[in-house]
Design a protein around this motif. Sequence first.
Motif, PDB file in Angstrom:
ATOM      1  N   TRP A   1      43.573 -42.822  60.142  1.00 27.25           N
ATOM      2  CA  TRP A   1      43.860 -42.479  58.755  1.00 27.25           C
ATOM      3  C   TRP A   1      45.008 -41.491  58.682  1.00 27.25           C
ATOM      4  O   TRP A   1      45.240 -40.706  59.595  1.00 27.25           O
TER       5      TRP A   1
ATOM      6  N   GLN B   1      43.978 -38.655  53.473  1.00 24.95           N
ATOM      7  CA  GLN B   1      44.111 -39.973  52.835  1.00 24.95           C
ATOM      8  C   GLN B   1      42.920 -40.248  51.920  1.00 24.95           C
ATOM      9  O   GLN B   1      41.791 -39.969  52.255  1.00 24.95           O
ATOM     10  N   LYS B   2      43.206 -40.812  50.758  1.00 23.53           N
ATOM     11  CA  LYS B   2      42.152 -41.283  49.870  1.00 23.53           C
ATOM     12  C   LYS B   2      41.779 -42.697  50.295  1.00 23.53           C
ATOM     13  O   LYS B   2      42.544 -43.376  50.951  1.00 23.53           O
ATOM     14  N   TYR B   3      40.591 -43.153  49.929  1.00 23.76           N
ATOM     15  CA  TYR B   3      40.128 -44.464  50.345  1.00 23.76           C
ATOM     16  C   TYR B   3      39.262 -45.071  49.254  1.00 23.76           C
ATOM     17  O   TYR B   3      38.767 -44.374  48.374  1.00 23.76           O
ATOM     18  N   TYR B   4      39.089 -46.384  49.315  1.00 21.27           N
ATOM     19  CA  TYR B   4      38.168 -47.051  48.422  1.00 21.27           C
ATOM     20  C   TYR B   4      36.746 -46.745  48.855  1.00 21.27           C
ATOM     21  O   TYR B   4      36.461 -46.640  50.041  1.00 21.27           O
ATOM     22  N   HIS B   5      35.854 -46.612  47.899  1.00 21.36           N
ATOM     23  CA  HIS B   5      34.433 -46.494  48.217  1.00 21.36           C
ATOM     24  C   HIS B   5      33.804 -47.830  47.902  1.00 21.36           C
ATOM     25  O   HIS B   5      34.043 -48.394  46.828  1.00 21.36           O
TER      26      HIS B   5
ATOM     27  N   ASP C   1      39.211 -54.044  52.859  1.00 14.27           N
ATOM     28  CA  ASP C   1      39.224 -53.018  53.899  1.00 14.27           C
ATOM     29  C   ASP C   1      39.135 -51.668  53.197  1.00 14.27           C
ATOM     30  O   ASP C   1      40.086 -51.216  52.566  1.00 14.27           O
TER      31      ASP C   1
ATOM     32  N   SER D   1      38.941 -48.710  54.409  1.00 17.82           N
ATOM     33  CA  SER D   1      39.654 -47.599  55.024  1.00 17.82           C
ATOM     34  C   SER D   1      41.159 -47.675  54.782  1.00 17.82           C
ATOM     35  O   SER D   1      41.905 -46.819  55.252  1.00 17.82           O
ATOM     36  N   ALA D   2      41.618 -48.674  54.051  1.00 14.16           N
ATOM     37  CA  ALA D   2      43.047 -48.809  53.769  1.00 14.16           C
ATOM     38  C   ALA D   2      43.485 -47.717  52.791  1.00 14.16           C
ATOM     39  O   ALA D   2      42.723 -47.303  51.925  1.00 14.16           O
ATOM     40  N   PRO D   3      44.727 -47.206  52.911  1.00 12.87           N
ATOM     41  CA  PRO D   3      45.179 -46.169  51.990  1.00 12.87           C
ATOM     42  C   PRO D   3      45.337 -46.706  50.568  1.00 12.87           C
ATOM     43  O   PRO D   3      45.581 -47.885  50.354  1.00 12.87           O
ATOM     44  N   THR D   4      45.173 -45.824  49.593  1.00 11.28           N
ATOM     45  CA  THR D   4      45.279 -46.212  48.188  1.00 11.28           C
ATOM     46  C   THR D   4      46.397 -45.418  47.522  1.00 11.28           C
ATOM     47  O   THR D   4      46.730 -44.320  47.940  1.00 11.28           O
TER      48      THR D   4
ATOM     49  N   ASP E   1      49.123 -42.850  48.966  1.00 10.64           N
ATOM     50  CA  ASP E   1      48.998 -42.826  50.423  1.00 10.64           C
ATOM     51  C   ASP E   1      49.638 -44.036  51.083  1.00 10.64           C
ATOM     52  O   ASP E   1      49.857 -44.038  52.292  1.00 10.64           O
TER      53      ASP E   1
END
Length: 153
Positions: free
Chosen positions: A37, A41-45, A70, A72-75, A78
């Motif tokens: 990461w 980094q922000k991420y989807y929940h 995914d 853990s992908a950046p949003t 990010d």
Amino acid sequence: MIKQKEEIEKVRNMTEEERREYERKFPKPAPPPKQKWKFMQKYYHKGAFFQSPGDDPAATVGADNIYQRDFSAPTGEDKLSKTNLPKVMQVKHFGRSGRTKWTHLVNEDTTDWNNPWTYNDPLRAKYNAKMAALNTPIEKPKGSKKLKDWESK
């Protein structure tokens, strides 16, 4: 769940040789590799509800299939690489009124080596020698004076 419990009981009742043979025939699957990461980094929940597609076939159709995402992908911001930007612009929310000046305290070393508490000189060594219980050995307690006086009488 019943099959899993039966499998666990079956493995528990095996001898050591049988267990090794069983593990050789049926190895455990390797976990997927973790993604590196970015810093903060922000991420989807993935959410706490509605994690199964259910009966609706339209739920599995579409470009943004939530079940294949995914997480853990950046949003948002990010996704952009800020390495080519000037140091001032590499902070989050650059140009907004609520943005802070500092990215993170990791970048800042606040150690003051000229502070009298951090360097050793003769004055500091003299102070350390006078500090209470710094160099004195710890002795066993000798007992109560009242008890000694009572025994002598």
